[in-house]
Design an enzyme around this catalytic site. Structure first.
Site, PDB file in Angstrom:
ATOM      1  N   ARG A  88       0.895  -1.408   0.169  1.00 46.98           N
ATOM      2  CA  ARG A  88       0.580  -0.298  -0.251  1.00 46.98           C
ATOM      3  C   ARG A  88       0.666   1.694  -0.122  1.00 46.98           C
ATOM      4  O   ARG A  88       2.343   0.925   0.179  1.00 46.98           O
ATOM      5  CB  ARG A  88      -0.708   0.199   0.936  1.00 46.98           C
ATOM      6  N   GLU A 119      -3.303   7.439  -4.353  1.00 49.32           N
ATOM      7  CA  GLU A 119      -3.673   7.859  -5.478  1.00 49.32           C
ATOM      8  C   GLU A 119      -5.341   7.771  -5.444  1.00 49.32           C
ATOM      9  O   GLU A 119      -6.000   7.657  -4.782  1.00 49.32           O
ATOM     10  CB  GLU A 119      -3.944   5.631  -6.007  1.00 49.32           C
ATOM     11  N   HIS A 138      -1.207   0.749  -9.778  1.00 52.53           N
ATOM     12  CA  HIS A 138      -2.256  -0.560  -9.006  1.00 52.53           C
ATOM     13  C   HIS A 138      -2.533  -1.359 -10.066  1.00 52.53           C
ATOM     14  O   HIS A 138      -3.658  -1.734  -9.813  1.00 52.53           O
ATOM     15  CB  HIS A 138      -2.797   0.477  -8.201  1.00 52.53           C
TER      16      HIS A 138
END
Length: 329
Positions: A236, A265, A283
């Site tokens: 993360r 993000e 991602h």
């Protein structure tokens, strides 16, 4: 007379697999936009007994869950569930499920791809070719190699083990750091992260997000990794102190980084985008059609099991099945 269908709140986009899988067994209701939510909470909140969370951007915390007094289960898409206050849910008799295992191999494949791209500069080399520079001069030799390097895994769960198995097959030595040694794992456990960072050449981060791991990879760890070190983050964005990483890359405290996740993000710091010696993925960890459909199906299967009075398939540790008696808030 047929039993009344339970209301399931869908949070996030109406994905085909989730909507089709739930519609026959439940009444699927969509979370409205922010300006319409107060009315929704008062009118529909008391009927909602379950949630299907298809995104990680929506924060499902205690105050949000209290708007649904009959809530029993939250089926969340993805392995990480730091967007849900699972501890609060567990204390209030609400089960939270995630979607592990079905994405393990895909994420491990992506991790190896990101590692190779970062170490051998494959994206930079492709941009060089597309820019028409090859006829004038060969692309420079890559500064790094996987040969004679050791990878330090930060985390050794299901995905970490799958990555480590791939690295071992590639004849790349692996050690790891986690809060406690992983059961059934033969790789050497390093009790202290800072000591492992000094020892290895590459840090591969694949640990859960959340408060316990926030900024785990900080300036001190990056200094310990050293000027030839490479950081790969598949966990993360919160696990890495992003400003410290940017500074380390700018000052060449470390050699390079490969990042699949970021702190805010889909926003990516301009400083990272401007750097040519880092590799940035949007991602992509589990982002294939086949794997995402399996994850969506596991969201459905958890809710179908619950709806049939059976144990959910993949409850998270904070909310074991059967749930505790619900506290009154």
């Amino acid at each position: 007379m047929a039993a009344e269908k339970a209301d399931v709140l869908l949070i996030g986009p109406p994905k085909r697999v989730i909507v089709n899988g739930l519609t026959g067994a439940f009444n699927v209701v969509k979370l409205p936009d922010a300006k319409e939510r107060d009315k929704f909470f008062s009118e529909s909140g008391p009927r909602v007994r379950a949630m299907a969370v298809a995104v990680t951007e929506e924060r499902v915390d205690g105050p949000f869950m209290t708007r649904f007094p009959r809530l029993e289960i939250i089926a969340s898409f993805g392995v990480g569930y730091d967007h849900i206050d699972a501890a609060w849910a567990g204390a209030h008799g609400i089960t939270v499920t995630n979607t592990p295992d079905v994405l393990t191999e895909e994420v491990a494949d992506t991790a190896i791809g990101l590692l190779l791209c970062t170490v051998r500069e494959f994206p930079q080399a492709e941009r060089y070719l597309r820019a028409g520079k090859w006829p004038q001069k060969n692309y420079p030799l890559s500064k790094a190699t996987l040969r004679d390097r050791t990878v330090g895994m930060v985390g050794m769960g299901r995905i970490g083990q799958a990555i480590a198995q791939r690295l071992a097959a590639m004849h790349v030595p692996v050690v790891y750091h986690s809060r406690r040694p992983a059961v059934g794992v033969s790789y050497r456990h390093c009790p202290k992260l800072i000591d492992m960072a000094r020892e290895v050449d590459i840090l591969m981060v694949i640990t859960p997000g959340g408060a316990e791991t926030k900024n785990l990879i900080n300036a001190e760890v990056l200094r310990a990794l050293g000027p030839d070190g490479i950081l790969i983050n598949m966990a993360r964005g919160s696990v890495v102190d992003e400003p410290a990483l940017i500074k380390a890359l700018q000052e060449k405290t470390i050699l390079s980084a490969g990042l699949d996740v970021f702190a805010r993000e889909p926003e990516v710091p301009a400083e990272l985008i401007a750097m040519d010696h880092v590799v940035l993925f949007p991602h992509l960890g589990s982002a294939s059609v086949a794997t995402r459909e399996k994850m969506d199906q596991l969201v459905v299967d958890n809710l179908l099991a619950w709806g049939a009075g059976k144990p959910p398939l993949t409850p998270v540790p904070e909310t074991p099945w059967p749930p505790k008696q619900r506290k009154q808030s």
